[in-house]
Design a protein around this motif. Structure first.
Motif, PDB file in Angstrom:
ATOM      1  N   ALA A  91       7.236  30.433  -3.270  1.00  0.00           N
ATOM      2  CA  ALA A  91       8.332  30.267  -4.228  1.00  0.00           C
ATOM      3  C   ALA A  91       7.849  30.580  -5.636  1.00  0.00           C
ATOM      4  N   PRO A  92       8.739  31.138  -6.445  1.00  0.00           N
ATOM      5  CA  PRO A  92       8.364  31.369  -7.847  1.00  0.00           C
ATOM      6  C   PRO A  92       8.095  30.018  -8.536  1.00  0.00           C
ATOM      7  N   TYR A  93       7.311  30.065  -9.607  1.00  0.00           N
ATOM      8  CA  TYR A  93       6.895  28.821 -10.252  1.00  0.00           C
ATOM      9  C   TYR A  93       8.079  27.977 -10.702  1.00  0.00           C
ATOM     10  N   TRP A  94       9.110  28.588 -11.283  1.00  0.00           N
ATOM     11  CA  TRP A  94      10.244  27.817 -11.793  1.00  0.00           C
ATOM     12  C   TRP A  94      10.920  27.031 -10.675  1.00  0.00           C
ATOM     13  N   LEU A  95      11.021  27.614  -9.463  1.00  0.00           N
ATOM     14  CA  LEU A  95      11.619  26.907  -8.332  1.00  0.00           C
ATOM     15  C   LEU A  95      10.672  25.807  -7.842  1.00  0.00           C
ATOM     16  N   ALA A  96       9.385  26.119  -7.796  1.00  0.00           N
ATOM     17  CA  ALA A  96       8.400  25.117  -7.386  1.00  0.00           C
ATOM     18  C   ALA A  96       8.379  23.947  -8.367  1.00  0.00           C
ATOM     19  N   LEU A  97       8.553  24.253  -9.644  1.00  0.00           N
ATOM     20  CA  LEU A  97       8.584  23.207 -10.664  1.00  0.00           C
ATOM     21  C   LEU A  97       9.754  22.251 -10.424  1.00  0.00           C
ATOM     22  N   ILE A  98      10.913  22.797 -10.175  1.00  0.00           N
ATOM     23  CA  ILE A  98      12.107  21.975  -9.935  1.00  0.00           C
ATOM     24  C   ILE A  98      11.920  21.126  -8.678  1.00  0.00           C
ATOM     25  N   VAL A  99      11.491  21.743  -7.595  1.00  0.00           N
ATOM     26  CA  VAL A  99      11.302  21.016  -6.335  1.00  0.00           C
ATOM     27  C   VAL A  99      10.206  19.955  -6.486  1.00  0.00           C
ATOM     28  N   SER A 100       9.136  20.298  -7.171  1.00  0.00           N
ATOM     29  CA  SER A 100       8.046  19.333  -7.368  1.00  0.00           C
ATOM     30  C   SER A 100       8.517  18.110  -8.138  1.00  0.00           C
ATOM     31  N   PHE A 101       9.277  18.322  -9.197  1.00  0.00           N
ATOM     32  CA  PHE A 101       9.781  17.189  -9.968  1.00  0.00           C
ATOM     33  C   PHE A 101      10.788  16.367  -9.162  1.00  0.00           C
ATOM     34  N   LEU A 102      11.574  17.028  -8.334  1.00  0.00           N
ATOM     35  CA  LEU A 102      12.511  16.286  -7.476  1.00  0.00           C
ATOM     36  C   LEU A 102      11.760  15.435  -6.449  1.00  0.00           C
ATOM     37  N   VAL A 103      10.747  16.023  -5.824  1.00  0.00           N
ATOM     38  CA  VAL A 103       9.948  15.275  -4.839  1.00  0.00           C
ATOM     39  C   VAL A 103       9.207  14.132  -5.524  1.00  0.00           C
ATOM     40  N   ALA A 104       8.618  14.411  -6.682  1.00  0.00           N
ATOM     41  CA  ALA A 104       7.909  13.354  -7.424  1.00  0.00           C
ATOM     42  C   ALA A 104       8.868  12.241  -7.816  1.00  0.00           C
ATOM     43  N   GLY A 105      10.058  12.601  -8.266  1.00  0.00           N
ATOM     44  CA  GLY A 105      11.058  11.590  -8.624  1.00  0.00           C
ATOM     45  C   GLY A 105      11.470  10.757  -7.426  1.00  0.00           C
ATOM     46  N   LEU A 106      11.665  11.427  -6.290  1.00  0.00           N
ATOM     47  CA  LEU A 106      12.027  10.710  -5.066  1.00  0.00           C
ATOM     48  C   LEU A 106      10.913   9.742  -4.647  1.00  0.00           C
ATOM     49  N   LEU A 107       9.672  10.196  -4.710  1.00  0.00           N
ATOM     50  CA  LEU A 107       8.545   9.322  -4.371  1.00  0.00           C
ATOM     51  C   LEU A 107       8.452   8.139  -5.340  1.00  0.00           C
ATOM     52  N   TYR A 108       8.668   8.400  -6.620  1.00  0.00           N
ATOM     53  CA  TYR A 108       8.599   7.331  -7.607  1.00  0.00           C
ATOM     54  C   TYR A 108       9.697   6.290  -7.359  1.00  0.00           C
ATOM     55  N   ILE A 160       0.831  -1.204   0.000  1.00  0.00           N
ATOM     56  CA  ILE A 160       0.000   0.000   0.000  1.00  0.00           C
ATOM     57  C   ILE A 160       0.869   1.259   0.000  1.00  0.00           C
ATOM     58  N   THR A 161       1.949   1.251   0.766  1.00  0.00           N
ATOM     59  CA  THR A 161       2.857   2.400   0.774  1.00  0.00           C
ATOM     60  C   THR A 161       3.472   2.609  -0.599  1.00  0.00           C
ATOM     61  N   SER A 162       3.875   1.535  -1.229  1.00  0.00           N
ATOM     62  CA  SER A 162       4.474   1.640  -2.558  1.00  0.00           C
ATOM     63  C   SER A 162       3.503   2.248  -3.563  1.00  0.00           C
ATOM     64  N   ILE A 163       2.300   1.750  -3.589  1.00  0.00           N
ATOM     65  CA  ILE A 163       1.306   2.268  -4.535  1.00  0.00           C
ATOM     66  C   ILE A 163       0.919   3.709  -4.195  1.00  0.00           C
ATOM     67  N   THR A 164       0.852   4.043  -2.911  1.00  0.00           N
ATOM     68  CA  THR A 164       0.530   5.411  -2.500  1.00  0.00           C
ATOM     69  C   THR A 164       1.622   6.383  -2.937  1.00  0.00           C
ATOM     70  N   PHE A 165       2.883   6.002  -2.752  1.00  0.00           N
ATOM     71  CA  PHE A 165       3.985   6.857  -3.198  1.00  0.00           C
ATOM     72  C   PHE A 165       3.944   7.040  -4.717  1.00  0.00           C
ATOM     73  N   TYR A 166       3.649   5.965  -5.420  1.00  0.00           N
ATOM     74  CA  TYR A 166       3.567   6.019  -6.881  1.00  0.00           C
ATOM     75  C   TYR A 166       2.469   6.991  -7.316  1.00  0.00           C
ATOM     76  N   ALA A 167       1.292   6.849  -6.719  1.00  0.00           N
ATOM     77  CA  ALA A 167       0.166   7.730  -7.053  1.00  0.00           C
ATOM     78  C   ALA A 167       0.487   9.176  -6.672  1.00  0.00           C
ATOM     79  N   SER A 168       1.145   9.384  -5.541  1.00  0.00           N
ATOM     80  CA  SER A 168       1.501  10.741  -5.104  1.00  0.00           C
ATOM     81  C   SER A 168       2.451  11.401  -6.095  1.00  0.00           C
ATOM     82  N   ALA A 169       3.391  10.642  -6.612  1.00  0.00           N
ATOM     83  CA  ALA A 169       4.336  11.191  -7.596  1.00  0.00           C
ATOM     84  C   ALA A 169       3.581  11.676  -8.834  1.00  0.00           C
ATOM     85  N   ILE A 170       2.637  10.881  -9.292  1.00  0.00           N
ATOM     86  CA  ILE A 170       1.850  11.267 -10.472  1.00  0.00           C
ATOM     87  C   ILE A 170       1.008  12.507 -10.175  1.00  0.00           C
TER      88      ILE A 170
END
Length: 180
Positions: free
Chosen positions: A142-159, A101-111
């Protein structure tokens, strides 16, 4: 076919009921062919069945193997694992569902993070303000460009974490199979 073999195979089939029909049929055919080969080679039915062990333990080993071989990352795999953990005892009762369940939740959160970030960016470009807060600390957003970078990093980490958890779960299931 000897009555002992029929009873053994019937009990084995009962313990494999959580698998789909095709997987169950394949396992039953494999086990019965091994039994008949050994009996034809001169071993007694009692020796052969004793070598295979208890039907429940044999079913657990095959069930874990079927699940571990399935590399798919989907809801059907989760349901099969949940059915399987009921026969694996206390360890399986906690480790399998929590990790799955944790694995699938992290996967869904990344998406969801990626989709929300893209939607927020497109809406900002169109002049629409959406109530999706990305990196808002109350006193500073945070400006969008910084939020974009952080969001993709967090999503990648979750994935990556979700995939590692899934791989751990598969290794855990293989170990259960080898144990039996």
């Amino acid at each position: 076919m000897s009555e002992q073999i029929k009873n053994y195979l019937r009990e084995l089939g009962g313990h494999l009921s959580y698998l789909n029909e095709m997987e169950r049929r394949d396992i039953m055919e494999e086990v019965s062919s091994h039994i008949y080969e050994k009996v034809a080679a001169g071993s007694s039915v009692e020796e052969v069945l004793a070598a295979f062990g208890q039907p429940k333990e044999l079913a657990q080993s095959y069930g874990g193997e079927v699940i571990a071989k399935n590399a798919a990352f989907n809801f059907k795999s989760l349901i099969t694992m949940i059915k399987f953990y009921f026969i694996t005892g206390m360890k399986g009762m906690f480790i399998i569902p929590i990790v799955a369940i944790t694995s699938i939740t992290f996967y869904a959160s990344a998406i969801i993070i990626i989709i929300a970030t893209i939607v927020k960016g497109v809406a900002s470009l169109l002049g629409i303000e959406l109530p999706i807060a990305i990196l808002d600390f109350g006193f500073w957003q945070a400006p969008y460009w910084l939020a974009l970078i952080v969001s993709f990093l967090v999503a990648g980490l979750l994935y990556v974490t979700s995939r590692k958890l899934w791989q751990y779960l598969q290794r855990f299931l293989r170990n259960i199979s080898l144990k039996y």
